[in-house]
Structure formats: C-alpha cells, structure tokens
Design a protein around this motif. Structure first.
Motif, PDB file in Angstrom:
ATOM      1  N   PRO A  70       3.334  -7.530 -12.298  1.00 30.27           N
ATOM      2  CA  PRO A  70       4.469  -8.177 -11.622  1.00 30.27           C
ATOM      3  C   PRO A  70       4.659  -7.594 -10.229  1.00 30.27           C
ATOM      4  O   PRO A  70       4.621  -6.382 -10.043  1.00 30.27           O
ATOM      5  CB  PRO A  70       5.651  -7.841 -12.526  1.00 30.27           C
ATOM      6  N   GLY A  71       4.795  -8.450  -9.246  1.00 34.65           N
ATOM      7  CA  GLY A  71       4.951  -8.003  -7.860  1.00 34.65           C
ATOM      8  C   GLY A  71       3.650  -7.796  -7.131  1.00 34.65           C
ATOM      9  O   GLY A  71       3.625  -7.622  -5.921  1.00 34.65           O
ATOM     10  N   GLY A  72       2.523  -7.820  -7.838  1.00 33.08           N
ATOM     11  CA  GLY A  72       1.212  -7.693  -7.215  1.00 33.08           C
ATOM     12  C   GLY A  72       0.810  -6.266  -6.921  1.00 33.08           C
ATOM     13  O   GLY A  72       1.575  -5.327  -7.112  1.00 33.08           O
ATOM     14  N   TRP A  73      -0.437  -6.121  -6.443  1.00 27.24           N
ATOM     15  CA  TRP A  73      -0.977  -4.818  -6.086  1.00 27.24           C
ATOM     16  C   TRP A  73      -0.603  -4.477  -4.652  1.00 27.24           C
ATOM     17  O   TRP A  73      -0.505  -5.354  -3.794  1.00 27.24           O
ATOM     18  CB  TRP A  73      -2.498  -4.798  -6.230  1.00 27.24           C
ATOM     19  N   SER A  74      -0.435  -3.193  -4.368  1.00 26.52           N
ATOM     20  CA  SER A  74      -0.102  -2.727  -3.024  1.00 26.52           C
ATOM     21  C   SER A  74      -1.235  -3.039  -2.053  1.00 26.52           C
ATOM     22  O   SER A  74      -2.405  -3.006  -2.416  1.00 26.52           O
ATOM     23  CB  SER A  74       0.134  -1.219  -3.017  1.00 26.52           C
ATOM     24  N   VAL A  75      -0.860  -3.314  -0.797  1.00 29.98           N
ATOM     25  CA  VAL A  75      -1.829  -3.560   0.270  1.00 29.98           C
ATOM     26  C   VAL A  75      -1.405  -2.776   1.511  1.00 29.98           C
ATOM     27  O   VAL A  75      -0.231  -2.414   1.650  1.00 29.98           O
ATOM     28  CB  VAL A  75      -1.947  -5.068   0.592  1.00 29.98           C
ATOM     29  N   PRO A  76      -2.343  -2.538   2.433  1.00 29.30           N
ATOM     30  CA  PRO A  76      -2.030  -1.751   3.619  1.00 29.30           C
ATOM     31  C   PRO A  76      -1.089  -2.425   4.618  1.00 29.30           C
ATOM     32  O   PRO A  76      -0.439  -1.750   5.402  1.00 29.30           O
ATOM     33  CB  PRO A  76      -3.389  -1.507   4.275  1.00 29.30           C
ATOM     34  N   SER A  77      -1.050  -3.758   4.619  1.00 31.96           N
ATOM     35  CA  SER A  77      -0.219  -4.466   5.598  1.00 31.96           C
ATOM     36  C   SER A  77       0.202  -5.827   5.055  1.00 31.96           C
ATOM     37  O   SER A  77      -0.470  -6.403   4.207  1.00 31.96           O
ATOM     38  CB  SER A  77      -0.988  -4.658   6.908  1.00 31.96           C
ATOM     39  N   GLN A  78       1.305  -6.332   5.568  1.00 25.46           N
ATOM     40  CA  GLN A  78       1.777  -7.662   5.169  1.00 25.46           C
ATOM     41  C   GLN A  78       0.964  -8.715   5.905  1.00 25.46           C
ATOM     42  O   GLN A  78       0.605  -8.546   7.066  1.00 25.46           O
ATOM     43  CB  GLN A  78       3.255  -7.832   5.503  1.00 25.46           C
ATOM     44  N   ARG A  79       0.694  -9.820   5.232  1.00 22.63           N
ATOM     45  CA  ARG A  79      -0.019 -10.965   5.815  1.00 22.63           C
ATOM     46  C   ARG A  79       0.689 -12.249   5.388  1.00 22.63           C
ATOM     47  O   ARG A  79       1.396 -12.283   4.397  1.00 22.63           O
ATOM     48  CB  ARG A  79      -1.466 -11.023   5.333  1.00 22.63           C
ATOM     49  N   ASN A  80       0.426 -13.320   6.156  1.00 21.13           N
ATOM     50  CA  ASN A  80       0.970 -14.637   5.850  1.00 21.13           C
ATOM     51  C   ASN A  80      -0.178 -15.638   5.744  1.00 21.13           C
ATOM     52  O   ASN A  80      -1.263 -15.408   6.281  1.00 21.13           O
ATOM     53  CB  ASN A  80       1.927 -15.091   6.935  1.00 21.13           C
ATOM     54  N   TYR A  81       0.088 -16.753   5.078  1.00 21.31           N
ATOM     55  CA  TYR A  81      -0.910 -17.808   4.934  1.00 21.31           C
ATOM     56  C   TYR A  81      -0.239 -19.172   4.985  1.00 21.31           C
ATOM     57  O   TYR A  81       0.955 -19.302   4.733  1.00 21.31           O
ATOM     58  CB  TYR A  81      -1.696 -17.656   3.626  1.00 21.31           C
ATOM     59  N   THR A  82      -1.042 -20.195   5.299  1.00 19.84           N
ATOM     60  CA  THR A  82      -0.576 -21.581   5.329  1.00 19.84           C
ATOM     61  C   THR A  82      -1.500 -22.428   4.472  1.00 19.84           C
ATOM     62  O   THR A  82      -2.724 -22.383   4.641  1.00 19.84           O
ATOM     63  CB  THR A  82      -0.586 -22.131   6.773  1.00 19.84           C
TER      64      THR A  82
END
Length: 185
Positions: A70-82
């Motif tokens: 739940p909430g997903g795995w940690s990543v180094p930076s936030q990203r967005n997608y379309t």
C-alpha cells in the motif's frame, strides 16, 4: 525506519531472486544487481525495452504477490505522467501500475502511449511490449501483449529511476522483480 525496511526488502529480494529465479536474462538496457537496484539510476539516453516470453515450466503455478505494498515503493524523486488518447481504454491498469511507486502522480510529465503491436523502435530485443525513453521522456506500451498490464506499466515507470535487474521473470514481489527485463506469460 523506511530505510531499514527498504534494506530488509532488498535483502529478501536477493534471497528470493537467487532461490526462485535461476539463470537470469538481460534482453535490453542496463542491468543492475538486486543489491544495487534501489541506488542505481538508469542511463538517461538509452531506451529500455521489456520483452515478453512464455512462462518457463519451472515457474508455472508458483505463488506470486499480485500487488505492491500500500502506498507503493519509495523512489528517489517525484514524477508525473499523462495518459494519452491512445491509452484511455487502459487508464485503470496504468493508474494501478503507477501506484507501485510513491511520488508518481497523474497530470503533466511523461506521456504514456499505447500501441497495437510489439514495439519496434526501442533499440533492440524481440517481442518488446514496453519501452521508456530517456528515463521518463516518453513511454510506449503494448497492452494486451502480456498477462498483467499493470505489471508492465509498473516496470516501465520504474525506468524513470532504475535499470533492469537480473531477475528471470517480472513479478510484484519487490522493486527488483518488477524491474526484470522479461515478463513471462
């Protein structure tokens, strides 16, 4: 605390990869070992293709984790997608795959396109079902080319931060198994 959990998860992934997934393969893109997977960024310029193959007989029927935590795995930076128009009918699977990674949000950012066949412009490999160019500049998916569309999506989004692991077949067990270069149907 989160770092300790991530480290324990990585250690468990290494054990799982060694015990369950012998004879690793690497079909396209940069490979990283499971121990390096959470700290090694992928090459920003090279596309990373993901291939589909039949499920090896020794892995058929083995229990699999069917979703990330739940909430997903940690990543180094936030990203967005379309989600582009070509992917509207697959929006639910794309959102499910994106949810595997913390900090990955819909709206702006990486365009996600869907294709009706194997991806041939990804720099090699056969039966390529997904490609991420430039660590998130754009992503192409052949939805329906695999038996778990959300896993394919999670894998391609993972290339925003990580290269391929050396795990034999992609699965939901950990970031390491998600980043296998092969999805076994």
């Amino acid at each position: 605390m989160a770092r300790k959990l991530l480290m324990l998860s990585g250690l468990a992934s290494v054990v799982l990869a060694v015990v369950t997934y012998a004879a690793p393969v690497s079909l396209a893109g940069a490979s990283v070992s499971p121990a390096q997977e959470t700290t090694t960024a992928q090459s920003a310029s090279a596309p990373h293709g993901t291939s589909v193959v039949p499920m090896p007989a020794d892995l058929k029927g083995k229990a699999k984790v069917l979703a990330p935590p739940p909430g997903g795995w940690s990543v180094p930076s936030q990203r967005n997608y379309t989600i582009t128009a070509s992917c509207q009918s697959h929006a639910a699977a794309i959102r499910q795959g994106a949810a595997a990674w913390q900090g990955l949000r819909e709206g702006g950012g990486t365009p996600i396109e869907c294709r009706n066949g194997y991806i041939t412009d990804c720099g090699g490999g056969s039966n390529v079902v997904g490609c991420n160019w430039g660590a998130g500049q754009r992503i192409a998916l052949y939805m329906g080319g695999v038996n778990d569309d959300a896993l394919l999506v999670a894998h391609e989004f993972g290339h925003n931060w990580y290269g391929h692991s050396t795990v034999r077949c992609a699965a939901w067990d950990s970031p390491t198994t998600v980043m296998s270069p092969t999805i076994c149907n």
